[in-house]
Design a protein around this motif. Sequence first.
Motif, short mmCIF file in Angstrom:
data_model
loop_
_atom_site.label_atom_id
_atom_site.label_comp_id
_atom_site.label_asym_id
_atom_site.label_seq_id
_atom_site.Cartn_x
_atom_site.Cartn_y
_atom_site.Cartn_z
N VAL A 229 0.84 -1.20 0.00
CA VAL A 229 0.00 0.00 0.00
C VAL A 229 0.88 1.25 0.00
CG1 VAL A 229 -1.66 1.35 1.35
CG2 VAL A 229 -1.96 -1.11 1.12
N GLY A 230 1.98 1.22 0.75
CA GLY A 230 2.90 2.35 0.79
C GLY A 230 3.50 2.64 -0.58
N ILE A 231 3.77 1.60 -1.37
CA ILE A 231 4.28 1.80 -2.72
C ILE A 231 3.26 2.58 -3.55
CG2 ILE A 231 4.85 0.62 -4.88
CD1 ILE A 231 6.07 -1.62 -3.19
N GLY A 232 2.00 2.18 -3.44
CA GLY A 232 0.96 2.88 -4.20
C GLY A 232 0.75 4.31 -3.74
N LEU A 233 0.73 4.53 -2.44
CA LEU A 233 0.52 5.88 -1.92
C LEU A 233 1.69 6.80 -2.26
CD1 LEU A 233 -1.02 5.12 1.60
CD2 LEU A 233 -2.20 6.02 -0.41
N ALA A 234 2.91 6.25 -2.32
CA ALA A 234 4.08 7.07 -2.64
C ALA A 234 3.98 7.69 -4.02
CB ALA A 234 5.35 6.23 -2.53
N VAL A 235 3.38 6.97 -4.95
CA VAL A 235 3.19 7.50 -6.30
C VAL A 235 2.33 8.76 -6.27
CG1 VAL A 235 2.15 7.03 -8.56
CG2 VAL A 235 3.57 5.29 -7.44
N PHE A 288 -11.97 -1.94 1.98
CA PHE A 288 -12.64 -0.79 1.38
C PHE A 288 -11.62 0.27 0.97
CE2 PHE A 288 -14.76 3.39 1.96
CZ PHE A 288 -15.72 3.27 0.96
N GLY A 289 -10.60 0.50 1.81
CA GLY A 289 -9.57 1.47 1.48
C GLY A 289 -8.80 1.08 0.22
N HIS A 290 -8.52 -0.20 0.05
CA HIS A 290 -7.85 -0.67 -1.16
C HIS A 290 -8.68 -0.39 -2.40
CE1 HIS A 290 -5.19 -2.90 1.56
NE2 HIS A 290 -4.43 -3.23 0.53
N VAL A 291 -9.96 -0.71 -2.33
CA VAL A 291 -10.84 -0.52 -3.49
C VAL A 291 -10.94 0.96 -3.86
CG1 VAL A 291 -13.22 -0.77 -4.33
CG2 VAL A 291 -12.16 -2.62 -3.02
N CYS A 292 -11.06 1.82 -2.88
CA CYS A 292 -11.14 3.26 -3.15
C CYS A 292 -9.85 3.78 -3.78
CB CYS A 292 -11.43 4.02 -1.86
SG CYS A 292 -13.12 3.81 -1.25
N VAL A 297 -6.96 6.24 -8.42
CA VAL A 297 -5.81 6.35 -9.32
C VAL A 297 -6.20 6.06 -10.77
CG1 VAL A 297 -3.50 5.48 -9.82
CG2 VAL A 297 -4.21 5.84 -7.46
N MET A 298 -7.11 5.13 -10.98
CA MET A 298 -7.56 4.87 -12.35
C MET A 298 -8.31 6.08 -12.92
SD MET A 298 -8.63 0.83 -12.49
CE MET A 298 -9.75 0.88 -11.08
N ALA A 382 0.38 -2.64 -7.79
CA ALA A 382 0.94 -2.93 -6.46
C ALA A 382 -0.16 -3.03 -5.41
CB ALA A 382 1.95 -1.86 -6.07
N VAL A 383 -1.11 -2.11 -5.46
CA VAL A 383 -2.20 -2.12 -4.48
C VAL A 383 -3.13 -3.29 -4.70
CG1 VAL A 383 -4.18 -0.80 -3.60
CG2 VAL A 383 -2.04 0.36 -4.12
N PHE A 384 -3.33 -3.69 -5.96
CA PHE A 384 -4.16 -4.87 -6.24
C PHE A 384 -3.53 -6.13 -5.65
CE2 PHE A 384 -5.49 -8.49 -8.79
CZ PHE A 384 -6.88 -8.38 -8.71
N VAL A 385 -2.21 -6.26 -5.76
CA VAL A 385 -1.51 -7.40 -5.16
C VAL A 385 -1.68 -7.38 -3.64
CG1 VAL A 385 0.74 -8.47 -4.77
CG2 VAL A 385 0.14 -7.62 -7.05
N SER A 386 -1.60 -6.19 -3.05
CA SER A 386 -1.81 -6.05 -1.61
C SER A 386 -3.21 -6.52 -1.21
CB SER A 386 -1.61 -4.58 -1.20
OG SER A 386 -1.96 -4.39 0.15
N LEU A 387 -4.20 -6.10 -1.99
CA LEU A 387 -5.57 -6.52 -1.73
C LEU A 387 -5.72 -8.02 -1.84
CD1 LEU A 387 -8.57 -5.86 -1.25
CD2 LEU A 387 -8.79 -5.45 -3.72
#
Length: 445
Positions: A229-235, A288-292, A297-298, A382-387
């Motif tokens: 999740v941190g990888i995704g948020l860093a972007v 829910f946070g992952h899905v949002c 980002v999309m 990255a976030v999808f893999v986390s989910l």
Amino acid sequence: IAKLFIMSFWRKEFLFLKALNFMAFVALGCTAPFMPILYRSKGLSASQIGILLGVTPFVNFGAGTLCATYADKTQRHRLVMLVGIAGSAMSFLFLPFLFSFSSLLCFACIQCVFYSPVLPMLDSFVMQILGEHKTLYGQQRLFGAIGWGAISPLVGSLADLSSLNVTVVCQAISSAVFFALVVYLPPSLLVPHTDLKKDSGPALSFSQKLHATLLDRSVQLFLLTMCLVGIGLAVIYNFLFIFMEVYLHASRTLMGVTITFTVLIELPSFYWGKPLLERFGSRKLIIFGHVCYLIRVMSYQLVTRAWMMLPVEVLHGAVFTSIWLGGMDHISSLTPIGLEATGITLMSKTLDGIGSGIGSILGGLIYDSFGVYTLFRAACGAVFVSLFIFWFSQDSNPLRTKAALVPTEEEVELVTEPPSDGLFLSNESLDVSDSVEAVIPVTQR
């Protein structure tokens, strides 16, 4: 019930916590959102910016974890926090005079070493003072969101009128106020509270507890999730303003306004954090946070005008509060007494340390090589893999409660007397020197 809940919001002993959170994030909001474009104004490329913003989170992780461990072991949390605030603020005073990549890298690392324990120490103070009312954490943290959302557009407007160096001045002033609040933190608030999950157990040393916690498989899986999740948020944190400036030609004032829009959902989510946790549980909040995040980002790829970013950024509140509230509840349930600050720091520094570092470095390389839209798609991956990991990992369930850890009759036969609190074995026949076996829950062996 609603009346009692609202009354608890204004309890006198909790007002100081709200003030601390407010000033902490006012100081942070003066500089943090503008660092990428500040580095760009000094002539750095996206790859160089990615390295600057990517190396420091690793420093953040190492320094923050060491500082938190030292604070827990010596019980000098306030001293560690004060040194961090003062050192970070003084480091920023040199920033306007630095222009080369090497000097900026030195600045970023030094500033990061000082600031790394500040927010984890703040969260540790909050959780300690709340005691058995830990589910009210969101009500205190929402004032941080207010400070973050209120100061960013103001600083952005001042930067448009003068220069980005005004962010340093604002940061110094707000840090001084934050420092004063920590100095005058009433000692009476720091009296330890009773915690049912940590009431009794074998007399273990600090290092034994830390070793057992780090070997817990559920802790390891959760930290892996936070890293992705941190990888995704860093972007988003490090390249969104560059995207808005280069592709959408947004003003710095509008960039600051987007920060305000990010807290529109964040404020009510933090305020109603307790009922949200009780109604949905940590697991559903984190999912829910992952899905949002994925939706947010999309949606960037559909934006063609700078103002269109405003409604999209409203989703940040749902992303951050869901993951942060769920994460705080989860890590608090996993850490034994005496490791509160260390546990919070592990989660925080994995999210905005290791994860942010990887995301920043790879993000800069992807941005320069393939463009910003490919970068956004990689972040979603990255976030999808986390989910995926979180969804299918039974051991990563944040709803790990006292009742869930009570051993079965077969498990009780392994010891001579039942567990004292369902989490740590209290058994005189066990060799306490065998730290891992003495601390790890029966159900995790």
